[in-house]
Design a protein around this motif. Structure first.
Motif, short mmCIF file in Angstrom:
data_model
loop_
_atom_site.label_atom_id
_atom_site.label_comp_id
_atom_site.label_asym_id
_atom_site.label_seq_id
_atom_site.Cartn_x
_atom_site.Cartn_y
_atom_site.Cartn_z
N ALA A 213 40.77 44.58 31.90
CA ALA A 213 39.57 43.68 31.72
C ALA A 213 39.52 42.50 31.49
CB ALA A 213 38.47 44.63 30.94
N LYS A 214 38.66 41.60 32.06
CA LYS A 214 38.41 40.24 31.47
C LYS A 214 37.86 40.08 30.37
CE LYS A 214 36.82 38.65 35.85
NZ LYS A 214 36.11 37.72 36.77
N ARG C 87 46.39 40.13 33.56
CA ARG C 87 45.31 41.02 33.95
C ARG C 87 45.33 41.71 34.92
NH1 ARG C 87 41.82 36.80 31.74
NH2 ARG C 87 40.98 36.22 33.98
N ASP C 88 45.86 41.01 36.11
CA ASP C 88 46.07 41.95 37.33
C ASP C 88 47.25 43.00 37.24
OD1 ASP C 88 45.87 38.93 39.44
OD2 ASP C 88 44.31 40.22 38.85
N LEU C 121 38.26 47.16 38.60
CA LEU C 121 38.71 45.75 38.09
C LEU C 121 39.90 45.48 39.06
CD1 LEU C 121 39.04 46.38 34.25
CD2 LEU C 121 37.85 44.36 35.54
N HIS C 122 40.39 46.41 39.51
CA HIS C 122 41.73 46.12 40.67
C HIS C 122 41.47 46.41 42.32
CE1 HIS C 122 44.15 45.27 37.31
NE2 HIS C 122 43.49 46.44 36.58
N ALA C 167 45.01 56.08 37.33
CA ALA C 167 43.91 55.83 38.22
C ALA C 167 44.84 54.88 39.58
CB ALA C 167 42.64 55.39 37.82
N CYS C 168 45.03 53.79 39.24
CA CYS C 168 45.58 52.73 40.27
C CYS C 168 47.17 52.84 40.46
CB CYS C 168 45.56 51.24 39.65
SG CYS C 168 43.64 51.00 39.37
N GLU C 169 47.64 54.11 40.23
CA GLU C 169 48.99 54.55 40.45
C GLU C 169 50.20 53.16 39.95
OE1 GLU C 169 50.04 56.15 44.33
OE2 GLU C 169 48.13 57.63 44.09
N PRO C 170 49.95 52.89 39.08
CA PRO C 170 51.05 52.06 38.34
C PRO C 170 52.58 52.15 38.66
CG PRO C 170 50.27 53.25 36.48
CD PRO C 170 49.59 53.88 37.82
N ASP C 171 53.44 51.33 38.55
CA ASP C 171 54.47 51.26 38.75
C ASP C 171 55.27 51.82 37.61
OD1 ASP C 171 54.45 48.25 40.24
OD2 ASP C 171 54.86 50.17 41.35
N LEU C 172 54.71 51.30 36.20
CA LEU C 172 55.11 51.62 34.85
C LEU C 172 54.16 52.19 34.08
CD1 LEU C 172 57.57 51.60 32.79
CD2 LEU C 172 56.92 49.02 32.41
#
Lengths: 325, 307, 327
Positions: A213-214, C87-88, C121-122, C167-172
């Motif tokens: 989040a920002k 943040r990304d 957010l993503h 939720a965003c299927e992260p790599d790590l």
């Protein structure tokens, strides 16, 4: 939710009754001689005594109290000891001025105090934060009557920008409202700053950041929403302080509100007037506190759920059991 | 009290020492403590510097309304009395009243809060409701009512202030005690046979001390302001004894031509109560262990490698 | 090379306090490949959480500082990238779950909103479907997404936190003692679920724990951390193999585990205490507690010894022996 509202409404009655008892008991400690005041120095002692008797001054304490409360229920605050006018009439004419100034002051305090407190918390330890904290502290500690006099000296006597008496034009409102609000602005800045700082150190903020989040979102969406809950609770206390302050503000700016009534009744030794004004102001304070509590219950889902009806609780419990299995 | 085990480099430090160090390094706290120290000094030395009868009370109409000068540092008031001398004595009176009120209120609140927290249940509810009634009346009005009803002798002023301070102090004591009661060391003490008073005095109170101290300093500031408020309304400390609030109200008529008469007392009131509040704040910061590290670094970015 | 997901090179982290610096991480080097899970084991205060926070750039502002080293994630040095890029990455490529589920969720928003937030957010403008999907994956009825965190138990809250992280299927995935605050029975459930999802989605994981049993169940590689350093590092089999030589601390850790099958009546604890990170001992940090401590250990920090199959030990014992053997 309704049970909570009802519960709080019911508590109003004993508290207001308690206030009336407190004020009445205090005032009866003061030996008063309304007969002498009303009839003058030349009246005979018998006439004075008769007059006092007619006001019920010689009855035992609880009889007098009972009669007083009976009157209050009918919204009759009795007769002033000075001139015999109805206390009601005076209160009715004075109340609007006082309320206007207080409500405006509360709004101003909140609108200025909250953003400054947030800014201070977000930029903690910066120069802005330190300066603002000190200013807020000074505002919170400045004696209201002194501030009002200083402001009048500057803006009326020296600069001629603002009128110093009454509430006739919109300009006339500026100094009384800001004077009344000053202490509260300081308190609100400090409260919102400390509440924001507390919230920003909590774990869920770290979770929000870990989500990407920002910073703005973290502050306004996450921390602020939680911090508002604690700031709201102080609104009620602040209104109480505001009302106490009107006594001085109205004195300096010659506003015909309840504050002036109170000051006059102190010097005139006018017990019914003093009692009536104090009880009215206390009642408003209690009502505002109640509204604030309701607002607080609305804002905090944890409190909302606590007072949810029995049926819903059972349903939620069943679901939780199912989930755990 | 926390103690660190002795190592090569560090000495034995208790929590009180840490708090003192934190206060010492906080510039604002130091300034506040200095100001308070000056006020206390003034109160003590007022007698030495100026004689009460001749310089504070005796009127000298010939000399009235003199602006500040070398002879009269703060000028003279409308009755020709040296303003500086009056300010010094007023400081003493305010401090004495405030100190007494805070002391008595704290002692009472420890007893009442202790009873409330320890016994809980209906006792607690009753006490809290009674306090609610007192809190319902706006504070200034409560003090006004009490002083009007009883008279404005010093005793009654102190009584009024104690009644004013009690609700919030009792709340603080009660909530601190309740929080600490949850801790296991209370169970441990009870299990070895400690009675309620012992637990209260030896275990619970010392741990609540910090929060109570903070509340006390803030209460001091409130007393200073409130004494001035009722003084302003004319129902505070009696004439001819000097008191900041009353001096201010008497100075209102002369505001236009002799602004120093009204500026000086207000200034003193403000500085005194600000100093106590700032000290209370600093104490609160000092007691919070998490805050101690933050002071050093001013960088605002997340921790990254130094470029 | 394309398989390498995360590489830490001599990372050093310190915290600034009023009087002194706390040396939390003192030269950690690690590698993690895609799909692998690494167990990071150590006592409280060893620096494990600090290391994880450093990877995501979440050290407390102004207090924590990575003053040395590189953290290379998919080719980028995370210590050099701008904040916007970090943040990304957070939530999308690297996620973290924390120890205490009771305080990790925002009390004033529904859990559905909080999970939806990480998706929004993503880049996901219509997260509802995905929220339902991910809730189902962690074993929570999707209809409960309108409930508030306080309406769930501890174990369920942790599942929600896991749902948010994945939720965003992260790599790590960085999991900081995810089950320590939970009951033993729930622990097993949650761990099994993490393991399952991790295998399904192919997520790499760094699992921070002080519990060797947990490591044994879920991890491919193990790193033992002590006083901010990695003292032993290898595959699960290498570290758990009793026949191999191990770092004295590792031996101590295993020795502290009660073993139902053995006859021994007393556990063998490691004597002494973890060193104060603001006042680390000279030489090898473990030397005050080590049974095999020599003069060299007290003077110089331990050297790193890597066996042919990649088992790393940071101890003078092994380099000395090697030297002696060579002689």
């Amino acid at each position: 939710m309704w049970r909570y509202i009802l519960k709080r409404l019911l508590w109003l009655i004993p508290i207001i009754l308690g206030v009336t008892l407190l004020v009445f008991a205090l005032m009866s400690l003061k030996p008063g001689d309304p007969g002498r005041v009303y009839l003058g120095l030349n009246a005979t002692q018998e006439a004075v005594d008769a007059y006092n008797e007619s006001l019920g001054l010689n009855d035992p304490f609880f009889v007098r109290y009972f009669n007083y409360v009976k009157g209050l229920i009918k919204l009759d605050f009795g007769k002033s000891w000075v001139g015999g006018e109805s206390v009601n009439d005076r209160i009715m004419s004075a109340l609007p001025q006082t309320l206007k100034v207080c409500v405006y002051a509360l709004v101003v305090a909140f609108i200025t105090g909250l953003p400054i407190g947030i800014l201070s918390a977000v930029k903690q330890y910066s120069l802005a934060d330190r300066v603002l904290t000190i200013i807020a502290m000074i505002l919170a500690c400045i004696p209201v009557f002194w501030l009002c006099n200083m402001a009048a000296m500057l803006f009326t006597l020296k600069l001629h920008w603002l009128p110093a008496t009454g509430l006739d034009t919109w300009k006339a409102y500026i100094m009384p409202v800001i004077g009344t609000a000053a202490n509260t602005i300081g308190l609100t800045v400090r409260m919102s700053r400390s509440s924001m700082l507390d919230e920003m150190r909590k774990d869920y903020i770290r979770t929000a950041r870990a989500k990407g989040a920002k910073e703005g979102s973290v502050i306004f969406k996450h921390a602020l929403r939680n911090s508002l809950i604690s700031v709201t609770t102080t609104l009620g206390v602040n209104f109480s302080i505001l009302m106490g302050g009107t006594v001085f503000v109205e004195n300096v700016y010659a506003i015909q509100g309840l504050g002036t009534c109170i000051v006059r009744s102190i010097s005139n030794n006018d017990v019914p007037m003093l009692s009536g004004c104090v009880i009215i102001l206390a009642t408003f304070s209690v009502i505002v506190n109640l509204l604030v509590d309701l607002l607080y219950a609305y804002l905090d889902p944890r409190l909302r759920a606590k007072y949810v009806g029995k049926k819903k609780v059972a349903k939620a419990r069943k679901e939780a059991l199912n989930d755990a299995n | 009290m926390q103690t660190k085990a002795k190592t090569k480099k560090q000495k034995n430090h208790g929590a009180a020492y840490d708090i003192w160090r934190s206060l010492r390094s906080n510039k604002v706290a130091v300034v506040s403590m200095v100001i308070i120290g000056i006020f206390v000094l003034i109160s003590i030395l007022a007698d030495v510097l100026f004689d009460y009868e001749t310089q504070v009370i005796a009127q000298d109409i010939m000399n009235d309304l003199q602006s500040p000068s070398k002879e009269h540092w703060f000028g003279t008031d409308s009755l020709g009395r040296d303003y500086f001398a009056r300010m010094l004595y007023a400081t003493r009176i305010t401090l004495i009243i405030s100190f007494s009120s805070v002391f008595i209120a704290t002692a009472l609140s420890i007893v009442i809060g202790g009873i409330s927290a320890y016994f809980g249940g209906i006792v607690d509810t009753i006490i809290m409701r009674i306090l609610d009634v007192f809190l319902a009346v706006p504070s200034t009005l409560l003090i006004i009512c009490i002083v009007v009803a009883l008279g404005n002798e010093t005793v009654y002023i102190i009584l009024a202030l104690v009644v004013y301070l009690l609700p919030s102090l009792v709340r603080t004591v009660r909530s601190e005690l309740m929080i600490n009661m949850e801790n296991e060391y209370v169970e441990a003490a009870r299990s070895v046979g400690a009675g309620p008073f012992r637990i209260m005095l030896i275990h619970l109170l010392p741990n609540s001390f910090g929060a109570i101290m903070v509340r006390c300093t803030m209460s001091f500031a409130l007393c200073i302001l409130s004494t001035a408020c009722i003084g302003y309304l004319g129902i505070g400390v009696r004439a001819p004894a000097p008191e900041w609030g009353r001096m201010l109200s008497e100075a209102q008529e002369y505001m236009r031509l002799h602004p120093y008469l009204i500026t000086i007392p207000g200034f003193f009131i403000m500085i005194a109560s600000t100093a106590f509040n700032l000290l209370g704040d600093a104490l609160q910061d000092a007691m919070d262990p998490r805050l101690r590290g933050y002071r050093k670094m001013k960088k605002k970015v997340f921790a990254r490698r130094k470029k | 090379m394309e398989n390498k997901l995360l590489e830490l090179k001599d990372v050093r982290v310190k915290y600034h306090t009023l009087d002194y610096d706390v040396m939390a991480v003192n030269g950690v080097s690690l590698e993690l490949n895609k799909g692998e899970s690494l167990g990071l084991v150590g006592e409280t205060g060893a620096g494990k959480t600090t290391l994880a926070l450093s990877i995501l750039g979440l050290l407390p502002k102004g207090v924590g500082e990575v003053y040395e080293g590189e953290i290379i994630f998919k080719g980028e040095d995370l210590l050099q990238v701008p904040e916007k890029r970090m943040r990304d990455i957070r939530g999308m490529h690297i996620s973290m779950i924390f120890q205490d589920p009771m305080t990790s969720l925002n009390p004033v928003y529904t859990v559905g909103d909080q999970i939806a937030e990480v998706l929004q957010l993503h880049g996901n403008k219509h997260p509802d479907e995905r929220v339902d999907e991910i809730l189902g994956l962690v074993g929570i009825d999707p209809s409960r997404k309108v409930c508030y965190p306080h309406q769930f138990s501890g174990g369920m809250k942790q599942r929600i936190v896991i749902a948010m992280a994945l939720a965003c299927e992260p790599d790590l995935l960085l999991a900081d003692e995810p089950t320590t605050a939970l009951d033993v029975t729930i622990q097993a459930q949650v761990l099994a679920m993490i393991d399952d999802i991790q295998k399904k989605l192919g997520t790499s994981m760094i699992l921070i724990t002080h519990d060797l049993g947990v490591v044994a169940e879920t991890c491919d590689k193990v790193a033992i951390m002590y006083a901010g350093e990695i003292v032993e590092y290898g595959t699960l089999h290498q570290v758990f193999d009793k026949t191999r030589p191990h770092h004295p601390y590792t031996v101590g850790l295993f020795g502290s585990i009660p073993d139902l099958s053995s006859d021994k009546r007393r556990l063998e604890p490691i004597y002494g205490m973890t060193p104060d990170p603001s006042d680390l001992p000279e030489g090898c940090y473990f030397s005050p507690r080590c049974n095999h401590c020599t003069e060299l250990c007290k003077q110089k920090g331990a050297a790193i010894h890597v066996s042919e199959d990649g088992h790393m030990l940071k101890c003078h014992l092994f380099t000395q022996e090697n030297k002696e053997a060579a002689e």
